[in-house]
Scaffold this motif. Structure first.
Motif, PDB file in Angstrom:
ATOM      1  N   GLN A 525     -21.735 -22.082  18.214  1.00  0.00           N
ATOM      2  CA  GLN A 525     -23.008 -22.091  17.706  1.00  0.00           C
ATOM      3  C   GLN A 525     -24.143 -22.581  18.596  1.00  0.00           C
ATOM      4  N   PHE A 526     -23.883 -23.107  19.856  1.00  0.00           N
ATOM      5  CA  PHE A 526     -24.700 -23.562  20.845  1.00  0.00           C
ATOM      6  C   PHE A 526     -25.148 -22.488  21.819  1.00  0.00           C
ATOM      7  N   LEU A 527     -24.500 -21.286  21.718  1.00  0.00           N
ATOM      8  CA  LEU A 527     -24.535 -19.960  22.520  1.00  0.00           C
ATOM      9  C   LEU A 527     -25.846 -19.161  22.084  1.00  0.00           C
ATOM     10  N   ARG A 528     -26.395 -18.460  23.267  1.00  0.00           N
ATOM     11  CA  ARG A 528     -27.473 -17.651  22.874  1.00  0.00           C
ATOM     12  C   ARG A 528     -26.523 -16.430  22.708  1.00  0.00           C
ATOM     13  N   HIS A 529     -27.132 -15.253  22.226  1.00  0.00           N
ATOM     14  CA  HIS A 529     -26.559 -14.160  22.131  1.00  0.00           C
ATOM     15  C   HIS A 529     -26.032 -13.533  23.539  1.00  0.00           C
ATOM     16  N   ASN A 530     -24.782 -13.262  23.768  1.00  0.00           N
ATOM     17  CA  ASN A 530     -24.183 -12.681  25.109  1.00  0.00           C
ATOM     18  C   ASN A 530     -24.176 -13.706  25.965  1.00  0.00           C
ATOM     19  N   ALA A 531     -24.122 -15.008  25.664  1.00  0.00           N
ATOM     20  CA  ALA A 531     -23.982 -16.178  26.363  1.00  0.00           C
ATOM     21  C   ALA A 531     -22.310 -16.251  26.668  1.00  0.00           C
ATOM     22  N   MET A 532     -22.071 -17.406  27.438  1.00  0.00           N
ATOM     23  CA  MET A 532     -20.358 -17.364  27.360  1.00  0.00           C
ATOM     24  C   MET A 532     -20.004 -18.868  27.163  1.00  0.00           C
ATOM     25  N   LEU A 533     -18.759 -18.783  26.641  1.00  0.00           N
ATOM     26  CA  LEU A 533     -18.213 -20.002  26.375  1.00  0.00           C
ATOM     27  C   LEU A 533     -16.915 -20.352  26.966  1.00  0.00           C
ATOM     28  N   GLY A 534     -16.886 -21.516  28.014  1.00  0.00           N
ATOM     29  CA  GLY A 534     -15.380 -21.666  28.522  1.00  0.00           C
ATOM     30  C   GLY A 534     -14.807 -22.954  27.986  1.00  0.00           C
ATOM     31  N   MET A 535     -13.513 -23.128  27.420  1.00  0.00           N
ATOM     32  CA  MET A 535     -13.146 -24.396  27.156  1.00  0.00           C
ATOM     33  C   MET A 535     -11.634 -24.143  27.371  1.00  0.00           C
ATOM     34  N   ILE A 536     -11.027 -25.475  27.475  1.00  0.00           N
ATOM     35  CA  ILE A 536      -9.648 -25.836  27.669  1.00  0.00           C
ATOM     36  C   ILE A 536      -9.148 -26.413  26.295  1.00  0.00           C
ATOM     37  N   THR A 537      -8.437 -25.962  25.504  1.00  0.00           N
ATOM     38  CA  THR A 537      -8.015 -26.363  24.213  1.00  0.00           C
ATOM     39  C   THR A 537      -6.276 -26.644  24.176  1.00  0.00           C
ATOM     40  N   MET A 538      -5.764 -27.212  23.060  1.00  0.00           N
ATOM     41  CA  MET A 538      -4.591 -27.204  22.810  1.00  0.00           C
ATOM     42  C   MET A 538      -4.315 -25.529  22.183  1.00  0.00           C
ATOM     43  N   GLN A 539      -3.116 -25.122  22.519  1.00  0.00           N
ATOM     44  CA  GLN A 539      -2.944 -23.725  22.391  1.00  0.00           C
ATOM     45  C   GLN A 539      -2.553 -23.311  20.851  1.00  0.00           C
ATOM     46  N   SER A 540      -2.467 -24.168  20.059  1.00  0.00           N
ATOM     47  CA  SER A 540      -2.051 -23.862  18.771  1.00  0.00           C
ATOM     48  C   SER A 540      -2.852 -22.985  18.083  1.00  0.00           C
ATOM     49  N   TRP A 541      -4.278 -22.924  18.329  1.00  0.00           N
ATOM     50  CA  TRP A 541      -5.066 -21.904  17.545  1.00  0.00           C
ATOM     51  C   TRP A 541      -4.797 -20.448  17.713  1.00  0.00           C
ATOM     52  N   MET A 542      -3.874 -20.288  18.782  1.00  0.00           N
ATOM     53  CA  MET A 542      -3.396 -18.812  18.911  1.00  0.00           C
ATOM     54  C   MET A 542      -2.423 -18.370  18.111  1.00  0.00           C
ATOM     55  N   PHE A 543      -1.688 -19.461  17.623  1.00  0.00           N
ATOM     56  CA  PHE A 543      -0.351 -19.168  16.841  1.00  0.00           C
ATOM     57  C   PHE A 543      -0.264 -19.437  15.508  1.00  0.00           C
ATOM     58  N   LEU A 544      -0.874 -20.648  15.047  1.00  0.00           N
ATOM     59  CA  LEU A 544      -0.440 -21.073  13.788  1.00  0.00           C
ATOM     60  C   LEU A 544      -1.246 -20.582  12.626  1.00  0.00           C
ATOM     61  N   SER A 545      -0.629 -20.493  11.529  1.00  0.00           N
ATOM     62  CA  SER A 545      -1.310 -19.973  10.295  1.00  0.00           C
ATOM     63  C   SER A 545      -2.630 -20.672  10.026  1.00  0.00           C
ATOM     64  N   SER A 546      -2.514 -21.969  10.223  1.00  0.00           N
ATOM     65  CA  SER A 546      -3.850 -22.718   9.800  1.00  0.00           C
ATOM     66  C   SER A 546      -5.119 -22.458  10.602  1.00  0.00           C
ATOM     67  N   PHE A 547      -4.750 -21.627  11.596  1.00  0.00           N
ATOM     68  CA  PHE A 547      -6.093 -21.311  12.406  1.00  0.00           C
ATOM     69  C   PHE A 547      -6.122 -19.603  12.381  1.00  0.00           C
ATOM     70  N   GLU A 548      -5.594 -19.168  11.365  1.00  0.00           N
ATOM     71  CA  GLU A 548      -5.737 -17.645  11.139  1.00  0.00           C
ATOM     72  C   GLU A 548      -7.177 -17.134  10.936  1.00  0.00           C
TER      73      GLU A 548
END
Length: 627
Positions: A525-548
């Motif tokens: 939500q903080f991004l302008r259109h075509n802006a870029m977001l870089g993050m390091i997070t837990m990997q679970s959002w890529m796999f778990l059904s709770s983050f589908e």
């Protein structure tokens, strides 16, 4: 840098300072104490702070924790500035900067009758010099005249540095600043004191004395280690089914980001944005972790955020901690300004004024982030302090108004906002930058800034000050940025307090299982259109059904330009299999043909090995594009 020594120092410093501040607090609370007689307004402020924190022993513990940390920040700040020669006369360090047996040079100089005219020309320090001279000459009797004299010298230096570092050294014109002095630890000159240990552990080399921009990374490590015992307490509480509220969130969620991960994220967001608009730039050759897009992955002009000048590159970390993302972004931006031909003496001020923005829930971390950026700027420009530029670091603080206050505020600003709008930040110490200010407050904050001179002066000045704080927080939270880089808080829903859990469920349904996922949503939500977001997070959002639902939304509305799947052991400072992480960069628009560059690092057995693997992969990608 010997991080094990830093850890031992910081954890011992916390114990020492809390004991010392507790002793000063207990002495102040004795009926008819000197504190009550000498400065009744400051004492009343102290009592109110204790009551606001729960009163009785709970409130006292909160005050001890808060002011011990404030003095820790000041001591390490002075040590860093001493080493770099910013203080003129070293404040906590001996003349040679390394001896743990020598007196702080500011005291040794006073014993010779030498005083910094800049410090003692201030009106607030008028009486201090006379008392110092009396203590050192013996005309004023005291149990520890040298220690008392040094305390006055240290207070005088803090008052002086309020001009340049107000986020670190409170104005003594305000009661909070005088409470700092009231609770100043004693015995700072003793063998094994925090001050002497700081001199030993914060070596000139570790502070980056030979680096043109210094080494403010040491500040981040000290912050993480200082709160490590408190973090362990909170984590042990989780095992007993305790929940994280305002007092637990800062300690529970802080994790210092390794430098190589920071560089990967910043180079592939801030750096990528610059290279897209300035393809002839040669700066990328200095970026070890920059992933050069392939011909198939090049975005068209319609998918590029136009960055015409360096000032256009606004960078935000919405949970900035001690500022590691932003301090490296400073270095990269400095290169950009320099390549564009800006005067070196102007660049630091321009970066702090136009480019870097941080938000933080913890006042102590916010102070350190602002300090770290200021040290970056001062290292690059000898005359920086004369420019009176402060970093754009905003603590998101709790602010509440009663019904009578709301009526007066509406009258003052000629609006008709309800109590809920004015109290948007009532729970800011729990929700922080997750708060989305209502549009009517956003509009008022903008108009109040433009019409500041037209606002009536007959109203309660403290009420107006609180309103200005609301507007400042609103402007940060409502802004859109060219790049957002972050290592967000990690906390599963089971450890959240009831009010935090309900808040994220109401406002961030797809990420409610963990705070890091909530911040993925908020940061977009903080991004302008075509802006870029870089993050390091837990990997679970890529796999778990709770983050589908979160995955689907990202893939439909954003483009993953690069990802380094780190797995476990990416954070050497916490060891082992504690967290499994992934670092990634999103373009805030969907480009159908873009495949992205994905780097598998889960097999690396250590942080050092993962770093080497990422550097090698980035070099290979760069080589492939240059063939």
């Amino acid at each position: 840098m010997n991080t094990s020594k830093l850890q031992a120092f910081a954890t011992d410093a916390r114990r020492q300072l809390m004991n010392a501040v507790r002793a000063r607090l207990d002495a102040a609370l004795v009926p008819n104490s000197d504190a009550q007689v000498d400065d009744p307004r400051a004492f009343d402020f102290l009592q109110r702070e204790i009551e606001r924190a729960g009163g009785s022993e709970q409130g006292r513990k909160h005050v001890v924790e808060r002011y011990a940390y404030r003095w820790f920040n000041r001591i390490i700040a002075f040590r860093y500035m001493d080493v770099h020669g910013f203080t003129g006369t070293p404040v906590v360090s001996p003349v040679g900067l390394t001896s743990t047996n020598g007196l702080p040079e500011v005291l040794a100089a006073a014993k010779r009758g030498e005083y910094d005219s800049r410090v003692f020309s201030l009106r607030v320090n008028d009486k201090a010099k006379e008392r110092i001279e009396g203590l050192l000459s013996g005309s004023i009797l005291a149990d520890d005249p040298q220690g008392r004299a040094y305390g006055l010298l240290l207070q005088s230096e803090c008052r002086f540095w309020n001009r340049n570092l107000p986020f670190m050294f409170e104005n003594v014109g305000k009661e909070a600043g005088r409470v700092d002095e009231l609770l100043m630890p004693a015995d700072l000159l003793a063998e094994g004191s925090v001050l002497r240990n700081a001199v030993e552990v914060m070596t000139p080399e570790d502070c980056g004395v030979d680096d043109p921009s210094g080494n403010v990374e040491i500040i981040g490590w000290l912050y993480q280690y200082y709160i490590s015992e408190r973090k362990n307490e909170v984590m042990d509480g989780f095992k007993k089914n305790h929940k994280a509220g305002a007092n637990e969130i800062p300690a529970a969620t802080q994790l210092f980001t390794p430098d190589w991960i920071v560089r990967y994220l910043v180079q592939n967001t801030v750096g990528r944005l610059w290279m897209q608009s300035h393809p002839d730039s040669q700066l990328h050759k200095n970026w070890d972790y920059y992933i050069w897009p392939s011909e198939n992955d090049s975005v068209g002009n319609e998918d590029i955020l136009a960055i015409r000048t360096p000032e256009d590159l606004t960078v935000c970390d919405p949970a900035c901690g001690s500022g590691h993302m932003l301090t490296y972004a400073f270095d990269l931006l400095y290169e950009i300004y320099e390549e564009e031909g800006y005067a070196p003496s102007d660049i630091p001020s321009l970066i702090l004024k136009h480019n870097l923005y941080g938000m933080e829930i913890d006042e102590r971390a916010a102070s350190l982030a602002a300090f770290a950026l200021t040290m970056k700027a001062r290292s690059r420009s000898r005359r920086f302090f004369k420019k009176q530029v402060e970093p754009n670091i905003q603590r998101i603080a709790p602010i509440t108004f009663k019904e009578d206050d709301v009526a007066e505020l509406n009258d003052l600003y000629q609006v008709n906002l309800d109590s809920m709008v004015w109290n948007t930040y009532a729970k800011a110490d729990v929700y922080g930058s997750l708060i989305q200010p209502p549009q009517e407050l956003v509009e008022l904050a903008a108009s109040a800034q433009k019409n500041a001179d037209d606002i009536g002066t007959l109203f309660d000045p403290l009420l107006r000050e609180h309103a200005e704080e609301v507007f400042a927080q609103t402007r940060y939270l409502a802004c859109k940025y060219a790049a957002v880089v972050a290592n967000p808080p990690y906390m599963g829903a089971k450890n959240m307090s009831g009010e935090l859990k309900q808040f994220v469920q109401d406002h961030y349904e797809d990420g409610k299982a963990d705070l890091f996922a909530v911040f993925i949503m908020r940061n977009r939500q903080f991004l302008r259109h075509n802006a870029m977001l870089g993050m390091i997070t837990m990997q679970s959002w890529m796999f778990l059904s709770s983050f589908e639902a979160l995955r689907r939304d990202i893939l439909q509305k954003c483009t993953i330009t690069t990802m380094a799947h780190l797995g476990t052991r990416a954070f050497g400072s916490i060891g082992g299999e504690v967290v499994s992480t992934t670092a990634f960069v999103l373009l805030n628009s969907f480009v159908s043909h873009y495949l992205g560059t994905f780097i598998q690092l889960v097999n690396g057995e250590s942080e050092k090995e993962k770093e080497r693997m990422l550097r090698t992969a980035a070099l290979q990608e760069s080589g492939n594009q240059n063939e």
